[in-house]
Design a protein around this motif. Structure first.
Motif, short mmCIF file in Angstrom:
data_model
loop_
_atom_site.label_atom_id
_atom_site.label_comp_id
_atom_site.label_asym_id
_atom_site.label_seq_id
_atom_site.Cartn_x
_atom_site.Cartn_y
_atom_site.Cartn_z
N GLN A 33 72.99 -1.20 75.82
CA GLN A 33 72.12 -2.20 75.21
C GLN A 33 70.74 -1.61 74.89
OE1 GLN A 33 72.10 -5.41 78.02
NE2 GLN A 33 73.98 -6.34 77.17
N ALA A 34 70.24 -0.75 75.75
CA ALA A 34 68.94 -0.12 75.51
C ALA A 34 68.99 0.77 74.29
CB ALA A 34 68.51 0.68 76.74
N ARG A 35 70.08 1.51 74.12
CA ARG A 35 70.24 2.39 72.97
C ARG A 35 70.30 1.56 71.68
NH1 ARG A 35 75.11 4.18 73.86
NH2 ARG A 35 76.05 2.98 72.20
N LYS A 36 71.04 0.46 71.69
CA LYS A 36 71.15 -0.39 70.51
C LYS A 36 69.80 -1.04 70.18
CE LYS A 36 76.06 -1.42 70.72
NZ LYS A 36 77.07 -2.47 70.74
N GLN A 37 69.07 -1.46 71.20
CA GLN A 37 67.76 -2.06 70.97
C GLN A 37 66.79 -1.05 70.38
OE1 GLN A 37 66.99 -5.34 71.22
NE2 GLN A 37 65.10 -4.74 70.23
N LYS A 38 66.86 0.19 70.84
CA LYS A 38 66.01 1.24 70.31
C LYS A 38 66.33 1.48 68.84
CE LYS A 38 64.74 6.06 71.06
NZ LYS A 38 65.02 7.26 71.81
N ALA A 39 67.62 1.47 68.48
CA ALA A 39 68.02 1.66 67.08
C ALA A 39 67.52 0.50 66.22
CB ALA A 39 69.53 1.79 66.98
N ARG A 40 67.58 -0.73 66.73
CA ARG A 40 67.09 -1.89 65.99
C ARG A 40 65.57 -1.78 65.75
NH1 ARG A 40 69.69 -5.07 70.05
NH2 ARG A 40 71.89 -5.16 69.54
N ASP A 41 64.86 -1.38 66.80
CA ASP A 41 63.41 -1.23 66.68
C ASP A 41 63.05 -0.16 65.65
OD1 ASP A 41 63.12 -3.17 68.62
OD2 ASP A 41 62.77 -1.73 70.25
N GLU A 42 63.82 0.93 65.61
CA GLU A 42 63.58 2.00 64.65
C GLU A 42 63.82 1.49 63.22
OE1 GLU A 42 62.67 5.73 63.08
OE2 GLU A 42 62.29 4.86 65.05
N LYS A 43 64.87 0.69 63.02
CA LYS A 43 65.14 0.12 61.70
C LYS A 43 64.00 -0.77 61.25
CE LYS A 43 70.15 -0.04 61.20
NZ LYS A 43 71.30 -0.94 61.01
N VAL A 44 63.46 -1.56 62.16
CA VAL A 44 62.33 -2.45 61.83
C VAL A 44 61.12 -1.62 61.44
CG1 VAL A 44 60.69 -4.10 62.82
CG2 VAL A 44 63.14 -4.38 63.22
N ARG A 45 60.86 -0.54 62.16
CA ARG A 45 59.71 0.32 61.88
C ARG A 45 59.84 0.96 60.50
NH1 ARG A 45 58.28 5.32 61.77
NH2 ARG A 45 60.32 6.10 62.41
#
Length: 65
Positions: free
Chosen positions: A9-21
Protein backbone atom coordinates in the motif's frame (compact mmCIF):
# COMPACT_ATOMS: atom_id res chain seq x y z
CA UNK A 1 6.23 1.45 19.28
CA UNK A 2 6.38 1.95 15.52
CA UNK A 3 3.33 1.78 13.32
CA UNK A 4 2.89 -1.26 11.13
CA UNK A 5 3.07 -0.32 7.44
CA UNK A 6 1.82 -2.40 4.56
CA UNK A 7 4.65 -2.03 2.02
CA UNK A 8 2.40 -2.78 -0.96
CA UNK A 9 0.00 0.00 0.00
CA UNK A 10 2.87 2.40 0.75
CA UNK A 11 4.43 1.72 -2.65
CA UNK A 12 1.11 2.33 -4.44
CA UNK A 13 0.51 5.54 -2.47
CA UNK A 14 3.99 6.77 -3.38
CA UNK A 15 3.26 6.10 -7.08
CA UNK A 16 -0.06 8.01 -6.82
CA UNK A 17 1.68 10.95 -5.17
CA UNK A 18 4.31 10.98 -7.93
CA UNK A 19 1.57 11.02 -10.61
CA UNK A 20 -0.08 13.99 -8.90
CA UNK A 21 3.25 15.85 -8.74
CA UNK A 22 3.96 15.26 -12.44
CA UNK A 23 0.42 16.32 -13.36
CA UNK A 24 0.87 19.60 -11.46
CA UNK A 25 4.12 20.30 -13.30
CA UNK A 26 2.49 19.58 -16.67
CA UNK A 27 -0.43 21.86 -15.86
CA UNK A 28 2.00 24.64 -15.02
CA UNK A 29 3.98 24.13 -18.23
CA UNK A 30 1.25 23.34 -20.74
CA UNK A 31 -1.96 24.52 -19.16
CA UNK A 32 -2.02 27.97 -20.70
CA UNK A 33 -4.47 29.30 -23.23
CA UNK A 34 -3.46 30.33 -26.72
CA UNK A 35 -3.93 34.00 -25.83
CA UNK A 36 -1.61 33.71 -22.83
CA UNK A 37 1.06 32.02 -24.96
CA UNK A 38 0.79 34.75 -27.62
CA UNK A 39 0.96 37.49 -24.99
CA UNK A 40 4.10 35.99 -23.43
CA UNK A 41 5.69 35.54 -26.87
CA UNK A 42 4.90 39.18 -27.75
CA UNK A 43 6.41 40.45 -24.50
CA UNK A 44 9.56 38.39 -25.06
CA UNK A 45 9.90 39.65 -28.64
CA UNK A 46 9.48 43.27 -27.56
CA UNK A 47 12.13 42.92 -24.87
CA UNK A 48 14.54 41.27 -27.33
CA UNK A 49 14.04 44.11 -29.83
CA UNK A 50 14.52 46.70 -27.08
CA UNK A 51 17.82 45.16 -25.96
CA UNK A 52 19.02 44.68 -29.55
CA UNK A 53 18.23 48.31 -30.33
CA UNK A 54 20.38 49.56 -27.48
CA UNK A 55 23.52 47.60 -28.34
CA UNK A 56 26.63 49.60 -29.16
CA UNK A 57 27.61 47.34 -32.05
CA UNK A 58 25.10 46.01 -34.50
CA UNK A 59 25.34 42.29 -35.27
CA UNK A 60 27.42 41.70 -38.39
CA UNK A 61 29.31 45.03 -38.28
CA UNK A 62 33.10 44.80 -38.16
CA UNK A 63 34.64 46.32 -35.07
CA UNK A 64 36.73 49.51 -35.47
CA UNK A 65 40.19 48.81 -34.09
Amino acid sequence: MADIVNLRQARKQKARDEKVRVAEQNRALHGRSKAEKQRDRLIADKSDKFVAGHRREKPGEPSER
